[in-house]
Write a protein that holds these residues in place. Structure first.
Motif, PDB file in Angstrom:
ATOM      1  N   ALA A  75       0.722  -1.046   0.031  1.00  0.00           N
ATOM      2  CA  ALA A  75       0.049   0.064   0.052  1.00  0.00           C
ATOM      3  C   ALA A  75       0.859   1.196  -0.115  1.00  0.00           C
ATOM      4  O   ALA A  75       0.454   2.102  -0.674  1.00  0.00           O
ATOM      5  CB  ALA A  75      -0.886  -0.154   1.342  1.00  0.00           C
ATOM      6  N   PHE A  76       1.925   1.228   0.877  1.00  0.00           N
ATOM      7  CA  PHE A  76       2.748   2.433   0.977  1.00  0.00           C
ATOM      8  C   PHE A  76       3.615   2.666  -0.380  1.00  0.00           C
ATOM      9  O   PHE A  76       3.374   3.774  -0.922  1.00  0.00           O
ATOM     10  CB  PHE A  76       3.777   2.512   1.887  1.00  0.00           C
ATOM     11  N   VAL A  77       4.012   1.758  -0.985  1.00  0.00           N
ATOM     12  CA  VAL A  77       4.628   1.808  -2.296  1.00  0.00           C
ATOM     13  C   VAL A  77       3.845   2.423  -3.332  1.00  0.00           C
ATOM     14  O   VAL A  77       4.120   3.197  -4.252  1.00  0.00           O
ATOM     15  CB  VAL A  77       5.513   0.546  -2.741  1.00  0.00           C
ATOM     16  N   ALA A  78       2.584   1.796  -3.477  1.00  0.00           N
ATOM     17  CA  ALA A  78       1.539   2.178  -4.473  1.00  0.00           C
ATOM     18  C   ALA A  78       1.242   3.671  -4.155  1.00  0.00           C
ATOM     19  O   ALA A  78       1.157   4.252  -5.216  1.00  0.00           O
ATOM     20  CB  ALA A  78       0.353   1.117  -4.441  1.00  0.00           C
ATOM     21  N   HIS A  83       1.539   9.077  -6.295  1.00  0.00           N
ATOM     22  CA  HIS A  83       1.572  10.423  -6.052  1.00  0.00           C
ATOM     23  C   HIS A  83       2.928  11.259  -6.678  1.00  0.00           C
ATOM     24  O   HIS A  83       2.952  12.149  -7.381  1.00  0.00           O
ATOM     25  CB  HIS A  83       1.337  11.028  -4.820  1.00  0.00           C
ATOM     26  N   ALA A  84       3.948  10.571  -6.305  1.00  0.00           N
ATOM     27  CA  ALA A  84       5.358  11.244  -6.727  1.00  0.00           C
ATOM     28  C   ALA A  84       5.408  11.163  -8.243  1.00  0.00           C
ATOM     29  O   ALA A  84       5.665  12.192  -8.752  1.00  0.00           O
ATOM     30  CB  ALA A  84       6.527  10.426  -6.172  1.00  0.00           C
ATOM     31  N   ALA A 168      -3.631   0.460 -11.216  1.00  0.00           N
ATOM     32  CA  ALA A 168      -4.046  -0.767 -11.568  1.00  0.00           C
ATOM     33  C   ALA A 168      -3.451  -2.232 -11.049  1.00  0.00           C
ATOM     34  O   ALA A 168      -4.326  -2.718 -10.488  1.00  0.00           O
ATOM     35  CB  ALA A 168      -3.867  -0.924 -13.197  1.00  0.00           C
ATOM     36  N   GLY A 169      -2.152  -2.253 -11.027  1.00  0.00           N
ATOM     37  CA  GLY A 169      -1.638  -3.354 -10.363  1.00  0.00           C
ATOM     38  C   GLY A 169      -1.969  -3.457  -8.837  1.00  0.00           C
ATOM     39  O   GLY A 169      -2.166  -4.700  -8.352  1.00  0.00           O
ATOM     40  N   VAL A 188      -0.658   3.633   7.050  1.00  0.00           N
ATOM     41  CA  VAL A 188       0.167   3.905   5.583  1.00  0.00           C
ATOM     42  C   VAL A 188      -0.124   5.419   5.421  1.00  0.00           C
ATOM     43  O   VAL A 188       1.038   5.895   4.999  1.00  0.00           O
ATOM     44  CB  VAL A 188      -0.565   3.147   4.601  1.00  0.00           C
ATOM     45  N   CYS A 189      -1.099   6.175   5.554  1.00  0.00           N
ATOM     46  CA  CYS A 189      -1.324   7.786   5.280  1.00  0.00           C
ATOM     47  C   CYS A 189      -0.357   8.299   5.983  1.00  0.00           C
ATOM     48  O   CYS A 189       0.451   9.226   5.710  1.00  0.00           O
ATOM     49  CB  CYS A 189      -2.620   7.927   5.609  1.00  0.00           C
TER      50      CYS A 189
END
Length: 307
Positions: A75-78, A83-84, A168-169, A188-189
């Protein structure tokens, strides 16, 4: 999982889509705040407000933040990478073109969902609905004015495509974590806010938000970057993801209509045509979703899967 539970989860996904529709308007209201400062502040609000709600429910609710490392990291990576890459794309290529490429993600969800083991069956009405929705969004963005001087940076286009692939992934893979509490996203936020703050202090000059900018930041934190992620997490784990994907094209459409209604964007023929195509796509994608149809039976058969 019953068909009714699946339908309710899909409806919760529509809440996320509705909240994301307010993203552009609130981002316009926060204009002037550097991108990663805005990321840090909005996700910080999401974390603080979510934590307050959990704390009010007691220690058992707070314990839901403690989840396995794999769903946490996924979740964090996605969320952070999406956003980056999106901010980078909008800073280096024409925003309308970057947004259009990034909004390939609903169409990619339909395709990815058919490829993963135990995933959704790819049906013509899902694919057709997603294609109509994408065509509608393409027309919508085609009517916007771009700064052609920034159109030569191919890395920016790759970043926008990366946004589509990542989201999507993540949306499809997230079904593997159906047993993980959605409240995990609150934690995660908080980590995303810290990562955004780190990038901000390294690469940007801080700006003190005005009163109206703070209102926009609060809305972003509570809605599009807060409750929306919790709703989407629940929906992608338990709802009909092949239906949610075409419905997601309602977000940029409603977003544009909100800008028109608030005089932030002009009403054009492109907006009207886009509205027709996106709505038709959503209607087409929703065909065959009842419990008595083949799609409904497929959903019931898959209801025993946690992935």
């Amino acid at each position: 999982m019953t068909v009714g539970t699946r339908h309710r989860a899909t409806a919760i996904g529509l809440v996320a889509i509705g909240l994301w529709a307010g993203l552009a308007l609130s981002t316009v209201a926060a204009r002037g705040v550097p991108p990663f400062e805005l990321l840090a502040l909005s996700f910080g609000v999401a974390f603080a407000s979510g934590l307050a709600v959990l704390a009010a429910q007691g220690r058992d609710a707070l314990a839901r933040l403690r989840q396995p490392i794999v769903p946490w990291a996924t979740a964090f990576v996605a969320i952070f990478l999406y956003h980056a890459l999106y901010f980078f794309a909008l800073a280096t290529v024409p925003p309308a073109r970057a947004s259009l490429i990034a909004y390939l993600w609903p169409l990619l969800i339909v395709v990815f969902a058919a490829w993963v083991p135990g995933g959704e069956r790819l049906r013509l009405h899902h694919l057709g609905g997603a294609a109509l929705g994408f065509l509608g969004v393409a027309i919508l963005f085609a009517g916007r004015q771009d700064n052609a001087a920034t159109a030569t940076n191919q890395i920016g286009y790759l970043a926008a495509l990366g946004c589509a692939v990542i989201w999507a992934g993540y949306s499809v893979v997230n079904r593997r974590f159906a047993d993980v509490a959605s409240e995990m996203l609150i934690g995660v936020c908080g980590v995303v806010a810290l990562a955004g703050a780190a990038v901000h202090f390294m690469a940007e000059t801080s700006v003190a938000p005005s009163g109206s900018q703070w209102l926009a930041i609060l809305f972003l934190g509570i809605g599009p970057t807060g409750l929306a992620f919790l709703a989407w997490d629940h929906a992608t784990k338990h709802g009909d993801i092949s239906l949610l994907a075409p419905m997601s094209y309602l977000a940029p459409l409603v977003s544009t209509l909100l800008l028109v209604l608030t005089n932030q964007a002009p009403a054009t023929v492109a907006v009207g045509l886009s509205t027709i195509l996106v709505v038709l796509g959503a209607v087409l994608a929703s065909r065959g979703g009842g419990p008595g149809t083949s799609a409904g039976r497929a959903g019931t058969a898959a209801s025993g899967d946690t992935g």
